[in-house]
Design a protein around this motif. Structure first.
Motif, short mmCIF file in Angstrom:
data_model
loop_
_atom_site.label_atom_id
_atom_site.label_comp_id
_atom_site.label_asym_id
_atom_site.label_seq_id
_atom_site.Cartn_x
_atom_site.Cartn_y
_atom_site.Cartn_z
N ILE A 1 0.84 -1.20 0.00
CA ILE A 1 0.00 0.00 0.00
C ILE A 1 0.88 1.25 0.00
N THR A 2 0.58 2.20 -0.88
CA THR A 2 1.19 3.53 -0.84
C THR A 2 0.09 4.57 -0.97
N ASP A 3 0.47 5.85 -0.86
CA ASP A 3 -0.56 6.88 -1.01
C ASP A 3 -0.21 7.88 -2.11
N ARG A 4 0.77 7.56 -2.96
CA ARG A 4 1.14 8.40 -4.10
C ARG A 4 1.32 7.51 -5.32
N THR A 5 0.86 7.99 -6.46
CA THR A 5 1.00 7.20 -7.69
C THR A 5 2.45 6.90 -8.00
N GLU A 6 3.33 7.91 -7.84
CA GLU A 6 4.73 7.68 -8.15
C GLU A 6 5.36 6.66 -7.21
N LEU A 7 4.89 6.64 -5.94
CA LEU A 7 5.40 5.64 -5.00
C LEU A 7 4.92 4.25 -5.39
N ASP A 8 3.68 4.16 -5.80
CA ASP A 8 3.12 2.87 -6.22
C ASP A 8 3.90 2.32 -7.42
N PHE B 1 -0.51 -4.69 -5.60
CA PHE B 1 -0.01 -3.33 -5.36
C PHE B 1 -1.17 -2.35 -5.57
N THR B 2 -1.31 -1.42 -4.62
CA THR B 2 -2.43 -0.50 -4.75
C THR B 2 -2.19 0.78 -3.97
N LEU B 3 -2.91 1.83 -4.36
CA LEU B 3 -2.99 3.05 -3.56
C LEU B 3 -4.06 2.87 -2.50
N ILE B 4 -3.85 3.46 -1.35
CA ILE B 4 -4.83 3.32 -0.28
C ILE B 4 -6.16 3.99 -0.67
N HIS B 5 -6.09 4.93 -1.60
CA HIS B 5 -7.30 5.64 -2.03
C HIS B 5 -8.30 4.70 -2.71
N LYS B 6 -7.85 3.56 -3.16
CA LYS B 6 -8.76 2.63 -3.84
C LYS B 6 -9.62 1.85 -2.84
N ILE C 1 -0.75 -10.31 4.27
CA ILE C 1 0.13 -9.37 4.97
C ILE C 1 0.11 -8.05 4.22
N VAL C 2 -0.28 -6.99 4.90
CA VAL C 2 -0.34 -5.66 4.30
C VAL C 2 0.95 -4.91 4.66
N LEU C 3 1.67 -4.49 3.64
CA LEU C 3 2.88 -3.69 3.83
C LEU C 3 2.58 -2.27 3.38
N THR C 4 2.61 -1.32 4.30
CA THR C 4 2.38 0.07 3.92
C THR C 4 3.73 0.76 3.76
N ASP C 5 3.86 1.53 2.70
CA ASP C 5 5.12 2.20 2.39
C ASP C 5 4.90 3.70 2.33
N GLU C 6 5.47 4.44 3.29
CA GLU C 6 5.43 5.90 3.30
C GLU C 6 4.00 6.45 3.19
N ALA C 7 3.02 5.74 3.74
CA ALA C 7 1.66 6.28 3.77
C ALA C 7 1.42 6.85 5.16
N HIS C 8 1.41 8.18 5.27
CA HIS C 8 1.47 8.79 6.60
C HIS C 8 0.07 9.11 7.14
N ARG C 9 -0.41 10.31 6.95
CA ARG C 9 -1.68 10.67 7.57
C ARG C 9 -2.82 9.77 7.08
N SER C 10 -2.71 9.30 5.83
CA SER C 10 -3.78 8.46 5.28
C SER C 10 -3.92 7.15 6.02
N GLN C 11 -2.93 6.75 6.82
CA GLN C 11 -3.02 5.48 7.53
C GLN C 11 -3.89 5.58 8.79
N TYR C 12 -4.35 6.78 9.12
CA TYR C 12 -5.14 6.94 10.34
C TYR C 12 -6.57 7.40 10.05
N ASP C 13 -6.92 7.56 8.78
CA ASP C 13 -8.23 8.14 8.50
C ASP C 13 -9.20 7.09 7.99
N THR C 14 -10.26 7.55 7.31
CA THR C 14 -11.33 6.65 6.86
C THR C 14 -10.82 5.56 5.94
#
Length: 997
Positions: free
Chosen positions: A278-285, A323-328, A347-360
């Motif tokens: 999981i990432t929160d940026r397209t370029e990171l994904d 592989f996916t963005l958390i926005h999906k 197993i979920v591996l989150t990579d550099e997903a910061h504030r988005s890891q605590y919201d809806t």
């Protein structure tokens, strides 16, 4: 040696397999792979080691053929393998026989190669001289290699067979991150070669990465090995799905650690695992997917979710990786996300997903995967406080912070330089809402309008034309006058300002180019001033620059209304592969203008300078400045040039992210510390030279008078040379890192004369033998004051045919010479070259080499003075000349003499008629072998090799005198067969023919 240990190991590991299966596996593991590149051959063997060797054998019950997979190593039980360490083990290539220091065999296969140097000798020599030579002369040794280890007792490093020197790494801790770091040979041996750790490292921490057809081998660094193993342990003990947080700073190989972790879980832990990254940026994904794909981990196609429906389908199916963005994971307002899988082996591996890891979105992800396990990989802590992190992911499983990374050399240090225009407000305090909007990074049109509204007067102050003009002018000056000419990024506050800055820099660039072209005509051809201007003009003419910004709705009209045409920039971004070009250190695209893109998930190792003109803070600031901290070549450090007064925020960020959340020393240093380091280095080398009767000040002021005498004194012994050259190299690197700086005119003369002395000392050595060490002084340093050199840069010692030396004249010249060390070094280089040739043709001459090495060692230890050394060198030169012509006195060719020496050294005492008969055997044997037995590719087939061996035995049995005992006869047959095997790879290809040509 290999088969002797390999066969019993394979029989033990595969007890139910027939002999033909074992034979087939041995043939496959030991077959000739000279047609492949080293890394391709190594990748092929690596696959056999990890997956077993498939062999076709007859099915005696059903008839036909069946496939058996022969296991080569017992990965689960180290004690069930054979470990053997060989010292000074001879290895024969097509043309050369070499003797590496130590080879570590596992089940008869050489998995570890170690090369050692004496204390005081730069450990890099083992890489530049020995390992490089082995790759050329005995490449088959590397086909089975897992990793390389070099040490001089005080420094020890490991790396892969494809790794450049800067990617060889220390191994400071053995079993735990909690240990105190210590660079020692014991640590690296225990940490990598203890049987269980060795097998773990080979099985789970070596990968091959293929990009654009180029293959490289990756071996984990110490922090990756310890961190990933700790994460695997945490996964096995996790009770509530919270595996923990894996905090390894940006640039330290975090993405590869994710690969190592996932692939080790697949190999070692039972279960039908699926990893969701999981990432929160397209370029990171895109970046993390490419990392897994190029490493051969994500081999499935279509596992990168393109939309929410696609993600849901992938999670319901059975995939190794998704592989996916958390926005999906978004849903319609007021609706709950459906449960997609109740499996507990996701197993979920989150990579550099910061504030988005605590919201809806994070809540939806956990609703969709209620029994999944979660592990966060981050280069910066998710938030400053510990409590929230523990709530979501659990405790830290591994910490490798900014400071540790710099100390270990996993990243280069970052230096900070404040060049804020005077009209800027000092330490601007932008409110929290402004920061939150900016750190979203990808700004659409409405966000940019909100940004402008919130910044108010401060935004207009940052973007006013006169201020941007001053920044643009300074960027051009700074970029052109840097010492290390790496790539550079200009970071502006928004898209419009990025376009403005590009135009202003382009205009200033052209103005500087025009000025240089006019100025050149004022100086005569060949003058130092003209050469400097011509070098500057080349940079001005060839450097390419471009804008890289994300596309926005109605951006054409929006930018046009503000006086800018974005279409030419967008065309370049769409039609050119600017990302690949910027990552290529040899591409002229050297300066990129950005505002949000390329600040995360983008690695260009040669990028050394970041021009920062954008307010930032926290993890976004840390991720941005990390663009310049990658290790690459001669890059000493990354430089952050600050035009926006972000230092206060940088201090806050580093207090959290720099040293494990505990504050402490700042890993980002003020550039003035580089200047102080250079001054200290100059003081130390000045004192060192003074100890050896060299006055650098005198060499500076009167180069013609003192230069050659200084070279002579500094070339006195190998120890003096190596110490001086090592210090001069440090000064060269620091000098380039400091530029441009006002202190440069004061330090340039001393730095330049040191480099000229180092260049002259390197030139004393024969370039044939020290090609890995010799480096010409790099081009003229922009903006430097250059001292008149006593020797032309790059000048090499004259090469002389040793057989034509007038030794009497040479001795007389030496007796009256004021540069005796220099004369001795020249003669030594000539002898080294002649010895290499003579021994290549006839291995029985090794006693000359031992004699030569002994006298050099005696001189370096003080047992011989310079006059005695020269006298011994002259005697050896006489003897070598005699040896070179001995074949003519014996009425033999050089290759016939080599055979004759094998049969007679050692041998029984022979009568004159027996000696003549032996010479005839040598001639007849070579003639018959070359015309009848040495067929095309004769070494690759057992039958042709056996035919050569039989013919040798037959002719010797018929012709050798009775004085040769049975044991001596067997020894001579074996030595002669080995000689033919090494020297005659093909019917018309041999070392004697190549030497004659």
């Amino acid at each position: 040696m290999w088969v002797l240990c390999l066969r019993p190991a394979l029989e033990r590991l595969n007890p139910d397999f027939p002999k033909e299966a074992i034979d087939g596996a041995i043939d496959e593991l030991t077959r000739d792979r000279s047609a492949l590149s080293l890394v391709e051959a190594n990748r092929e063997i690596d696959k056999f080691l990890k997956q077993g060797v498939p062999v076709e054998i007859a099915n005696r019950e059903r008839g036909g053929q069946e496939t058996k997979v022969v296991q080569v190593i017992d990965w689960s039980d180290p004690a069930n393998n054979d470990f053997f360490l060989a010292s000074q083990f001879w290895v024969s290539g097509e043309l050369y026989t070499k003797r590496p220091d130590v080879i570590g065999f596992v089940n008869g296969l050489p998995l570890v190669l170690m090369e050692f140097k004496k204390p005081g000798v730069n450990v890099r020599e083992a890489y530049d001289k020995n390992l490089a030579d082995y790759k050329d002369t005995i490449p088959q040794l590397f086909h089975h290699n897992a990793f390389l280890l070099v040490s001089n007792g005080t420094q020890s490093k490991i790396g892969s067979l494809t790794a450049a020197w800067e990617h060889f790494s220390d191994w400071k801790k053995v079993a735990s991150e909690k240990e105190l770091s210590a660079i020692s040979l014991e640590n690296v041996l225990r940490g990598t070669c203890e049987p269980a750790r060795l097998l773990d490292l080979v099985e789970n921490f070596t990968r091959f990465s293929e990009t654009s057809g180029a293959v490289s081998k990756l071996v984990a660094r110490n922090h990756q090995f310890l961190g990933v193993n700790r994460a695997v342990e945490a996964l096995q003990t996790s009770q509530d799905g919270r595996v923990g947080v894996f905090w390894h700073t940006q640039g330290s190989g975090k993405s590869y650690s994710m690969v190592f972790f996932a692939e080790k879980v697949f190999r070692k832990l039972p279960g039908n695992w699926t990893f969701v990254i999981i990432t929160d940026r397209t370029e990171l994904d895109d970046q993390i997917y490419r990392t897994f794909a190029t490493c051969g981990a994500a081999s499935e196609g279509h596992c990168q979710a393109t939309r929410s429906e696609h993600l849901r389908r992938l999670l319901r199916e059975d995939h190794r990786y998704v592989f996916t963005l958390i926005h999906k994971f978004r849903t319609d307002p007021g609706t709950l996300h459906p449960v997609l899988s109740e499996r507990d082996d996701i197993i979920v591996l989150t990579d550099e997903a910061h504030r988005s890891q605590y919201d809806t979105l994070a809540m939806n992800m956990r609703t969709a995967l209620p029994n999944a396990k979660f592990l966060a990989f981050t280069g910066t802590p998710l938030i400053a406080g510990e409590q929230r992190t523990r709530e979501v992911f659990g405790d830290y499983v591994s910490i490798y912070d900014f400071k540790q990374s710099v100390e270990d050399g996993a990243t280069v240090p970052l230096f900070y330089e404040n060049r804020t225009p005077e009209l800027e407000i000092t330490n601007p305090e932008l409110n929290e809402e402004i920061y939150e909007v900016i750190e979203d990074a990808v700004l659409d049109d409405e966000q940019e309008k909100k940004l402008e509204r919130l910044l108010g007067q401060k935004y207009h102050l940052i973007t006013r034309d006169d201020r941007l003009d001053a920044v643009a002018k300074d960027i051009v000056h700074h970029f052109l006058n840097r010492g290390y000419q790496g790539k550079a990024m200009v970071v502006s506050i928004d898209k419009l300002t990025t376009l403005k800055m590009f135009e202003k820099v382009r205009l200033e660039w052209q103005a500087e180019k025009d000025r240089v072209e006019r100025k050149i005509s004022e100086y005569g051809p060949g003058s130092p001033e003209r050469r400097l201007l011509e070098d500057r003009l080349v940079t001005l003419s060839e450097t390419d620059m471009a804008v890289v910004v994300s596309p926005g709705q109605n951006e054409i009209q929006e930018m046009k209304a503000k006086g800018f045409d974005i279409l030419p920039h967008r065309q370049r971004m769409v039609k050119e592969d600017l990302e690949t070009r910027f990552k290529d250190p040899d591409d002229p695209f050297g300066l990129v203008f950005v505002c949000a893109m390329w600040l995360t998930g983008f690695d260009a190792p040669s990028c050394s300078t970041l021009y920062l003109d954008k307010p930032m803070r926290g993890h976004t600031l840390m991720q941005t400045i990390a663009r310049a901290n990658r290790v690459y070549g001669d890059k000493v450090n990354g430089l952050i040039v600050d035009y926006a007064n972000v230092f206060a925020e940088l201090e806050k960020a580093l207090a959290i992210y720099g040293s494990g959340g505990t504050g402490g020393e700042m890993p980002v240093k003020d550039k003035s510390e580089l200047v102080e380091a250079l001054k200290i280095a100059l003081e130390q080398i000045t004192l060192y030279c003074r100890e050896h009767e060299v006055d650098l000040a005198a060499v500076e002021s009167e180069s013609a008078r003192h230069f050659l005498a200084a070279v002579n004194r500094l070339a006195r012994t190998d120890e003096i040379q190596d110490a001086f050259l090592g210090q001069s190299n440090d000064i060269r690197r620091l000098y380039k890192a400091v530029m441009p700086d006002p202190i440069i005119p004061d330090l340039a003369p001393r730095c330049q004369v040191i480099q000229e002395l180092a260049n002259a000392i390197r030139a004393l050595k024969d370039p044939v033998d020290v090609s890995g060490v010799l480096k010409t002084i790099e081009g003229k340093l922009d903006g430097a004051i250059v001292a008149e050199p006593g020797l032309d840069p790059g000048q090499k010692a004259t090469t002389i045919d040793l057989s034509k030396v007038d030794f009497e004249a040479l001795e007389k010249k030496f007796a009256r010479s004021k540069t005796k060390n220099t004369e001795a070094q020249k003669l030594r280089a000539l002898i080294e070259r002649k010895l290499n040739k003579l021994i290549r043709l006839n291995a029985s001459r090794y006693d000359y080499l031992n004699r030569f090495q002994k006298m050099i060692e005696d001189y370096n230890n003080g047992a011989l003075n310079i006059e005695q050394l020269f006298e011994e060198l002259v005697k050896l030169s006489h003897d070598l000349t005699e040896e070179e012509h001995r074949h003519m006195r014996e009425s033999l060719t050089e290759e016939e003499l080599a055979v004759f020496d094998i049969l007679t050294r050692p041998g029984p005492e022979l009568a004159p008629q027996e000696i003549e008969a032996l010479k005839k055997i040598c001639k007849d044997m070579l003639a018959r072998l070359k015309t009848e037995k040495l067929v095309l590719d004769w070494r690759k087939r057992r039958t042709t090799r056996a035919a050569v061996r039989i013919e040798i035995e037959k002719m010797l049995d018929d012709g050798l005198p009775e004085k040769y005992t049975v044991d001596l006869f067997e020894a001579k047959c074996g030595a002669l067969f080995q000689h033919v095997l090494e020297k005659y790879p093909q019917p018309d290809v041999n070392v004697y023919a190549s030497d004659a040509s």
